[in-house]
Motif scaffolding. Sequence first.
Motif, PDB file in Angstrom:
ATOM      1  N   TYR A   1      63.927  88.906  14.929  1.00  0.00           N
ATOM      2  CA  TYR A   1      62.922  89.008  13.868  1.00  0.00           C
ATOM      3  C   TYR A   1      61.876  87.897  13.993  1.00  0.00           C
ATOM      4  N   ILE A   2      62.371  86.670  14.226  1.00  0.00           N
ATOM      5  CA  ILE A   2      61.475  85.522  14.343  1.00  0.00           C
ATOM      6  C   ILE A   2      60.552  85.678  15.560  1.00  0.00           C
ATOM      7  N   LEU A   3      61.128  86.141  16.667  1.00  0.00           N
ATOM      8  CA  LEU A   3      60.322  86.337  17.884  1.00  0.00           C
ATOM      9  C   LEU A   3      59.304  87.458  17.663  1.00  0.00           C
ATOM     10  N   GLU A   4      59.751  88.488  16.995  1.00  0.00           N
ATOM     11  CA  GLU A   4      58.895  89.646  16.721  1.00  0.00           C
ATOM     12  C   GLU A   4      57.690  89.248  15.862  1.00  0.00           C
ATOM     13  N   LYS A   5      57.924  88.311  14.959  1.00  0.00           N
ATOM     14  CA  LYS A   5      56.845  87.832  14.074  1.00  0.00           C
ATOM     15  C   LYS A   5      55.944  86.830  14.792  1.00  0.00           C
ATOM     16  N   GLY A   6      56.310  86.471  16.044  1.00  0.00           N
ATOM     17  CA  GLY A   6      55.490  85.524  16.804  1.00  0.00           C
ATOM     18  C   GLY A   6      55.664  84.094  16.328  1.00  0.00           C
ATOM     19  N   ILE A   7      56.779  83.801  15.670  1.00  0.00           N
ATOM     20  CA  ILE A   7      56.982  82.439  15.164  1.00  0.00           C
ATOM     21  C   ILE A   7      57.708  81.614  16.220  1.00  0.00           C
TER      22      ILE A   7
ATOM     23  N   GLN B   1      59.887  80.017   5.856  1.00  0.00           N
ATOM     24  CA  GLN B   1      59.075  80.855   4.966  1.00  0.00           C
ATOM     25  C   GLN B   1      59.295  82.341   5.281  1.00  0.00           C
ATOM     26  N   ALA B   2      59.299  82.664   6.570  1.00  0.00           N
ATOM     27  CA  ALA B   2      59.484  84.071   6.971  1.00  0.00           C
ATOM     28  C   ALA B   2      60.859  84.571   6.546  1.00  0.00           C
ATOM     29  N   LEU B   3      61.865  83.730   6.716  1.00  0.00           N
ATOM     30  CA  LEU B   3      63.216  84.165   6.368  1.00  0.00           C
ATOM     31  C   LEU B   3      63.388  84.292   4.858  1.00  0.00           C
TER      32      LEU B   3
ATOM     33  N   GLU C   1      60.522  76.315  17.025  1.00  0.00           N
ATOM     34  CA  GLU C   1      60.475  74.922  16.547  1.00  0.00           C
ATOM     35  C   GLU C   1      59.619  74.783  15.284  1.00  0.00           C
ATOM     36  N   ASP C   2      58.935  75.857  14.900  1.00  0.00           N
ATOM     37  CA  ASP C   2      58.064  75.791  13.716  1.00  0.00           C
ATOM     38  C   ASP C   2      58.907  76.070  12.471  1.00  0.00           C
ATOM     39  N   LEU C   3      59.613  75.022  12.032  1.00  0.00           N
ATOM     40  CA  LEU C   3      60.614  75.205  10.978  1.00  0.00           C
ATOM     41  C   LEU C   3      60.023  75.684   9.655  1.00  0.00           C
TER      42      LEU C   3
ATOM     43  N   VAL D   1      67.872  79.044  17.496  1.00  0.00           N
ATOM     44  CA  VAL D   1      67.703  79.513  16.117  1.00  0.00           C
ATOM     45  C   VAL D   1      68.981  79.289  15.315  1.00  0.00           C
ATOM     46  N   SER D   2      70.124  79.502  15.963  1.00  0.00           N
ATOM     47  CA  SER D   2      71.377  79.470  15.194  1.00  0.00           C
ATOM     48  C   SER D   2      71.843  78.053  14.884  1.00  0.00           C
ATOM     49  N   ARG D   3      71.163  77.055  15.419  1.00  0.00           N
ATOM     50  CA  ARG D   3      71.579  75.693  15.053  1.00  0.00           C
ATOM     51  C   ARG D   3      70.889  75.243  13.756  1.00  0.00           C
ATOM     52  N   LEU D   4      69.974  76.058  13.230  1.00  0.00           N
ATOM     53  CA  LEU D   4      69.214  75.649  12.047  1.00  0.00           C
ATOM     54  C   LEU D   4      70.007  75.910  10.760  1.00  0.00           C
ATOM     55  N   PRO D   5      70.158  74.888   9.920  1.00  0.00           N
ATOM     56  CA  PRO D   5      70.939  75.071   8.686  1.00  0.00           C
ATOM     57  C   PRO D   5      70.448  76.230   7.825  1.00  0.00           C
ATOM     58  N   VAL D   6      69.127  76.440   7.759  1.00  0.00           N
ATOM     59  CA  VAL D   6      68.613  77.520   6.908  1.00  0.00           C
ATOM     60  C   VAL D   6      69.125  78.884   7.400  1.00  0.00           C
TER      61      VAL D   6
END
Length: 220
Positions: free
Chosen positions: A50-56, A66-68, A59-61, A107-112
Amino acid sequence: MHSSQRDFHRVIAIDGPAASGKSSVARELARRLGFVYVNSGAIYRAITWYILEKGIHTEDLARLAQALASAAVTSCLRDGESRILIDNVDPADRLRDDRVNESVARVSRLPVVREIVAQKLHDRACSDDLVVEGRDIGSVVFPETPYKFYVDASPEVRLQRRAAQGERDEIALRDQADSSRPVSPLVIAKDAHVIDTSYLTVEKVVQEILARLKETGLRI
Ligand code: CDP
């Protein structure tokens, strides 16, 4: 919310590194027991897609969070398996794309992100008995479950298995990232039963797990 505050059904945790045989074993075990099969890695992969698809950029936390926050992450059951949908799209056939393989550990190391996935798993465990495969299921997501397994295989066997699936996947890099991250690293939970699957068939591993579950008191 800490998992102990909620009333969960039975959860069997199957953790282990990439290509250790978790998926085949967990799926077959769930089928035998009539439990719902949940692949937590697929949820991390879906969020990464999803994040890749949105072009994010991963590292742009700020943008990522916000997207999530505005994405609708839902799950549904199909043929005894939990499937994940994001904004009503099921990305199942994109989850093993090279770009997802390359980015999922970042991506999976991010607490959010971990918070979202743990919440989904806890929600599902409120309504169904589960077999959940992943990296931190016995250690962090469901630490109270008495049914914990850690499946492993030699690096050579795991590489062969992934190559046989026709994938280009740098599993050694992913394992290194998963094991060394500060949040929910891949570890063997202290009360997990460890199985080396290098020279075992799926059937043998499932039998060993079933025998152990019986000993641990699971009513089958
Ligand atoms: O199938 P494979 O073993 O290659 O990996 P997966 O289970 O699909 O998981 C993909 C990635 O998601 C892992 O490399 C981890 O970075 C992440 N993951 C995690 O952090 N925690 C979990 N419980 C499951 C997966």
